[in-house]
Design an enzyme around this catalytic site. Structure first.
Site, PDB file in Angstrom:
ATOM      1  N   CYS A  69       0.837  -1.208   0.000  1.00 52.81           N
ATOM      2  CA  CYS A  69       0.000   0.000   0.000  1.00 52.81           C
ATOM      3  C   CYS A  69       0.869   1.254   0.000  1.00 52.81           C
ATOM      4  O   CYS A  69       1.533   1.572   0.995  1.00 52.81           O
ATOM      5  CB  CYS A  69      -0.922  -0.039   1.226  1.00 52.81           C
ATOM      6  SG  CYS A  69      -1.771   1.509   1.568  1.00 52.81           S
ATOM      7  N   CYS A  72       0.003   3.889   2.610  1.00 50.55           N
ATOM      8  CA  CYS A  72       0.435   3.436   3.940  1.00 50.55           C
ATOM      9  C   CYS A  72       1.880   3.863   4.188  1.00 50.55           C
ATOM     10  O   CYS A  72       2.229   4.315   5.281  1.00 50.55           O
ATOM     11  CB  CYS A  72       0.315   1.918   4.063  1.00 50.55           C
ATOM     12  SG  CYS A  72      -1.372   1.278   3.912  1.00 50.55           S
TER      13      CYS A  72
END
Length: 328
Positions: A69, A72
């Site tokens: 991600c 993230c």
């Protein structure tokens, strides 16, 4: 968002200065925990100890993330630094959902990064997406108390809470004026922008709200407050097409197992503001038939939670009932 695009942009809130100093360091502080004590990884098995038990001592942020991600990776250094700078007011627990998907699934998390704040063993607040540093610090200050005492961040938060109270009482004009006051001091405050737009929804200005959402900068459009607003507008637009609630009630009186009618009625009750009624209809479908529309009642309820927010009484009550159904 400039004042020219704000129909409530009068000269409100002159008492607030324009130079907000969010996340300022405290004037004095006691010995802070070591940085290594404030941030840790957890597992499904350790979640109860690391999060639920620990949150009874101070707020615990749970960062649900995955190695693939990109957002993230953007959020990680921001939230870790903010937690360390808070010097023990909150702790951060990170959970890799690829290795440990169960907790995220139980909480209805559908996109990452997602941060959920636990207080006294229960979810209390949260946000999704890679927020900028100032918003992350503002979020932490709200949980653990402002670092700088009675500064502007605390004043803004107090005005936002007062505006929410007026909104809940149906005073949309009064609430919008307070949200406009916040925007005088902090034009990029997503909660104030979403609050004004929510007041417009209350006044049936749906097209204007759509224009506002479509015209927002990308960073603000991704904020959890604006995302929830967009979802709420979608739900209102969908409910308009679902027919007469009185007719749906009549259908259910003749056939209580007409799950399609009950699902549509739940969507209508939601946009009417009857959140507990909406949740009860969906929970009843789940009790009778989890296979209906591939567990569609549960998925719809989770969408309601996104709009209502994790601390709304209807969310808290319905989430408890949902847990009893899922884990009974």
């Amino acid at each position: 968002m400039s004042n020219s695009g704000n129909p409530y942009g009068g000269s409100y809130g002159g008492q607030m200065t324009a130079n907000a100093q969010f996340g300022a360091a405290p004037a004095s502080a006691s010995a802070a925990p070591a940085a290594g004590d404030l941030i840790k990884e957890t597992t499904t098995q350790a979640f109860a100890k690391d999060v639920l038990e620990e949150s009874k001592r101070q707020p615990v942020l749970v960062d649900f993330w995955a190695p693939w991600c990109g957002p993230c990776r953007q959020l990680t250094p921001i939230i870790e630094k903010a937690v360390n700078d808070a010097k023990g007011k909150v702790k951060l627990v990170k959970m890799n959902i690829d290795d440990h998907p169960t907790i995220a699934g139980q909480l209805g998390i559908q996109s990452i990064p997602a941060v959920v704040a636990f207080i006294d063993g229960r979810p209390a607040d949260g946000f999704m997406g890679a927020l900028p540093d100032s918003q992350v610090r503002q979020f932490i200050d709200k949980l653990g108390g402002p670092a700088g005492g009675a500064d502007q961040a605390a004043e803004i938060q107090a005005v936002l809470e007062e505006a929410k109270g007026l909104y809940d009482e149906g005073d949309f004009d009064g609430a919008a004026q307070l949200y406009a006051a916040v925007m005088q001091a902090d034009p990029e405050n997503a909660k104030a922008v979403a609050g004004i737009a929510d007041c417009m929804l209350g006044l049936n200005q749906h097209e204007r709200v759509r224009e506002i959402i479509d015209g927002l900068p990308e960073d603000m459009a991704k904020s959890p407050e604006i995302q929830a607003l967009a979802k709420k507008l979608e739900q209102i637009e969908e409910a308009r097409k679902l027919g007469d609630p009185v007719a749906l009630e009549q259908q259910l009186s003749l056939n209580p197992d007409d799950h399609a009618a009950r699902l549509n009625l739940a969507k209508i009750r939601n946009v009417e503001g009857k959140r507990q009624d909406a949740a009860e209809h969906l929970l009843l479908i789940m009790k009778k038939d989890r296979t209906f529309e591939d567990d569609g009642a549960r998925r719809q309820l989770l969408e309601f939670f996104e709009v209502w927010g994790p601390t709304d009484p209807a969310t808290i009550q319905a989430r408890r009932k949902l847990s009893s159904i899922l884990f009974s």
